[in-house]
Write a protein that holds these residues in place. Structure first.
Motif, PDB file in Angstrom:
ATOM      1  N   UNK B  94       1.247  -1.194   0.094  1.00 54.92           N
ATOM      2  CA  UNK B  94      -0.195  -0.255  -0.208  1.00 54.92           C
ATOM      3  C   UNK B  94       0.514   1.614  -0.422  1.00 54.92           C
ATOM      4  N   UNK B  95      -0.119   2.678  -0.810  1.00 56.37           N
ATOM      5  CA  UNK B  95       0.933   3.493  -0.108  1.00 56.37           C
ATOM      6  C   UNK B  95       1.311   4.290   0.556  1.00 56.37           C
ATOM      7  N   UNK B  96       2.134   4.299   1.649  1.00 56.29           N
ATOM      8  CA  UNK B  96       2.159   4.563   2.677  1.00 56.29           C
ATOM      9  C   UNK B  96       2.097   5.685   2.846  1.00 56.29           C
ATOM     10  N   UNK B  97       1.949   7.050   2.467  1.00 52.01           N
ATOM     11  CA  UNK B  97       1.477   8.450   2.843  1.00 52.01           C
ATOM     12  C   UNK B  97      -0.218   8.023   2.584  1.00 52.01           C
ATOM     13  N   UNK B  98      -0.126   7.588   1.526  1.00 49.82           N
ATOM     14  CA  UNK B  98      -2.316   7.495   1.471  1.00 49.82           C
ATOM     15  C   UNK B  98      -2.948   6.889   2.413  1.00 49.82           C
ATOM     16  N   UNK B  99      -4.466   7.587   2.278  1.00 45.81           N
ATOM     17  CA  UNK B  99      -5.482   5.855   3.713  1.00 45.81           C
ATOM     18  C   UNK B  99      -5.896   5.205   2.541  1.00 45.81           C
ATOM     19  N   UNK B 102      -8.087   5.973   0.034  1.00 47.64           N
ATOM     20  CA  UNK B 102      -7.068   6.684  -1.323  1.00 47.64           C
ATOM     21  C   UNK B 102      -6.351   5.523  -2.104  1.00 47.64           C
TER      22      UNK B 102
END
Lengths: 381, 238
Positions: B94-99, B102
């Motif tokens: 998962x993209x770490x800075x997206x919820x 998101x």
């Protein structure tokens, strides 16, 4: 979604990106400072150089006649010529002329010893000949004069004394108010107001020589000389070629120096941005791999990093412009004792250069991002 | 076998002299759950990567939904990935800075249009309606895997490929995730799951075992494809 990802990404890496933007701002500050300074640097350097004297000289055109008798020729007889002082007003209207010092010379006697009297436009001489050193004070009336340092020794007179200045049958009593030291011919002369020389020599409203200070920044000195010549057709206008050449050389060197420093700083800034983006790409390889695995094409991956680079360039450019303007103003005040006006093309120039450098610096990192293999990165390698 | 959706013919992936995949041929029926098992280095993940368009075979042919994938230009392979395949990873990725929300919307963005309401429904379908606005770091492993599944399903892929989807989960979360797969299978999704876990492997309709890049065994678990009513909670499609 693109902007949401971008904003989150920027926030996530704010420290690293701030450092890159700071590096870019430093480079941009110097570029901005140099742009603002170079806009006026020609004028500033020119004005500084003007402090060391005139660069144009006007004198009356020589009128001579060959004389002889029968088959014998005795040579040329040259009449002493002068210019009309009132005509010099036209010189002031020539673009590039800062000012001029009119003068009229005569050989007079002081204490029964011959000495050259230089009658000069004292206010102009004082403002344009800034290297003239006066011990005492400048004359304020037509009954006051300066004596050159060497003339003072030769005539054995000093500040405060009253002397008789004689020219033919005319005598004027004058007070020495200062000793003048210029390192030039004036050291052996006595210097008084122009009107004093005109009165003594009975040449009211006439001048013998005019030294012009012109600022050859946007227009060449030769062009200014031609315009002065056109304004005073009866005079002979000459450039002090050596001086003009020196000025051109100094200006060219200053501009070259500015260009080189700006180029070096930009290269350093570009390397910093490229390094930062490279690290970011390396750190985000898994994320890039994921995006590719999810079906992101090259355009979208490249767009993300290019916009980040533009962001670095944009912030660096804006901050750098403001810092550079402050720097330019400080340099203007401390080095040239002059106020630097912001150059109109400073903001767009600095911003465009910063954006361009950031974009250029991002090319290699973007290529590396595009080369990320999702299989390898998703495997954690 | 009913109509195939995936057909591999002599798929080979060689790295120099080493053949990670050696002339593998198989067919996967539409709606089938296929498990791929085998020891480490047997070629399971390589097979999955090729089926998902992440890697290319050295030789052989691959057809997905009647279209040949082998031989596609890189940009067409990219389009194949975003339109045909849903990927579930062991490491979630998962993209770490997206919820969570998101992260699901990101897959929509690469596919076509972002639809937040639909992404929300997808996450609610995997039981994450309370965790929509949490960052991955604020989620448990099981929750992250469920986000990953929601992301894989959001664009209604034709096949779902999962690489060790329960490999990083504890027993409770493994059960939650497997339950989601069961229900997806029940809905008619085609699942190809690589696993080390024999229990997971035997949940599938069919199990193939790879060794040294070759299919050495095929087992049919005799599972009937369940045609029961589709539970609301996993109906995440458009």
């Amino acid at each position: 979604m693109f902007w949401r990802v971008l904003l989150r990404s920027l926030r996530h890496q704010r420290v690293r990106l701030s450092i890159a933007a700071l590096a870019m701002a430093l480079g941009s500050a110097l570029v901005s400072g140099l742009l603002n300074l170079s806009g006026d640097i020609g004028g500033q350097v020119g004005r500084e150089l003007r402090a060391y004297g005139a660069n144009l000289v006007i004198r009356p055109r020589e009128q001579s006649a060959r004389v002889g008798s029968g088959g014998l020729e005795f040579g040329a007889v040259t009449a002493a010529q002068t210019l009309i002082e009132a005509d010099l007003e036209r010189v002031n209207q020539v673009e590039g002329v800062i000012g001029y010092v009119p003068s009229l010379y005569a050989v007079v006697e002081v204490e029964q010893r011959p000495v050259v009297l230089a009658g000069v436009g004292l206010p102009a001489a004082r403002s344009l000949n800034t290297w003239w050193q006066v011990q005492g004070r400048w004359p304020e009336t037509d009954a006051e004069l300066l004596v050159g340092a060497r003339a003072a020794e030769a005539l054995d007179i000093s500040s405060g004394e009253v002397v008789n200045v004689e020219y033919g049958d005319e005598t004027q009593t004058m007070r020495v108010v200062g000793v003048l030291e210029t390192g030039g011919a004036e050291d052996e002369q006595i210097v008084a107001g122009l009107r004093v020389a005109q009165t003594l020599t009975a040449q009211p409203g006439r001048v013998g020589l005019v030294m012009i200070s012109a600022l050859a920044n946007e227009r060449s000195l030769e062009t200014i000389a031609r315009d002065v010549q056109a304004a005073l057709p009866q005079a002979e206008v000459r450039t002090l070629a050596q001086f003009a050449q020196a000025e051109t050389t100094v200006l060219n060197k200053v501009r070259l120096l500015i260009g080189l420093v700006a180029a070096l700083v930009l290269v350093a800034g570009a390397l910093t941005v490229a390094g930062t983006l490279n690290i970011i790409v390396m750190e985000r390889r898994a994320e890039i791999g994921l995006m590719k695995a999810l079906g992101a094409d090259d355009r979208r991956v490249a767009g993300l990093f290019l916009i980040e680079a533009l962001n670095i360039g944009g912030i660096g450019g804006v901050v750098g412009y403001l810092a550079g303007l402050t720097l330019a103003i400080a340099i203007g005040q401390r080095v040239f004792q002059a106020t630097i006006a912001p150059t109109p093309w400073g903001p767009p120039g600095t911003l465009l250069i910063a954006l361009g450098v950031a974009l250029l610096a991002s090319l290699l990192p973007v290529q590396r991002a595009l080369a990320v293999d999702p299989v390898t990165t998703l495997r954690g390698e | 076998m009913s109509e195939w959706i995936v057909k591999a013919v002599n798929l080979t992936r060689a790295y120099g002299e080493v053949r990670a995949l050696d002339a593998v041929s198989l067919e996967v029926a539409r709606g089938e759950w296929l498990s791929v098992m085998g020891p480490s280095g047997s070629g399971k993940t390589t097979l999955l990567n090729i089926l998902g368009g992440l890697d290319r075979s050295t030789s052989g042919q691959l057809f997905v939904d009647s279209a040949e994938v082998t031989g596609l230009a890189p940009k067409d392979v990219t389009r194949f990935r975003r339109e045909t395949v849903g990927l579930v990873f062991q490491q979630f990725h998962l993209v770490p800075y997206l919820t969570a929300l998101e992260n699901v919307m990101l897959a929509q963005y690469f596919h076509s249009m972002v639809d937040e309401a639909e992404a929300r429904i997808a996450l609610e379908a995997v039981g994450l309606n309370e965790r929509l606005h949490h960052l991955p770091a604020q989620l448990s492993g099981g929750e992250q895997q469920r986000v990953c599944i929601a992301r894989a399903l959001i664009n209604q892929p034709k096949i779902i490929l999962a690489d060790e989807p329960t490999g990083n989960l504890d027993a409770a979360n493994e059960e939650i995730v497997l339950d989601i797969f069961r229900r997806l299978h029940a809905q008619g999704h085609t699942l190809i799951i690589v696993t080390h876990d024999a229990r997971v492997g035997h949940l599938a309709d069919r199990l193939i075992v790879l060794e040294h890049g070759r299919v050495v065994r095929t087992e049919s678990n005799g599972h009937e494809r369940r045609q029961q009513a589709v539970p609301e909670a996993v109906s995440v499609g458009r």
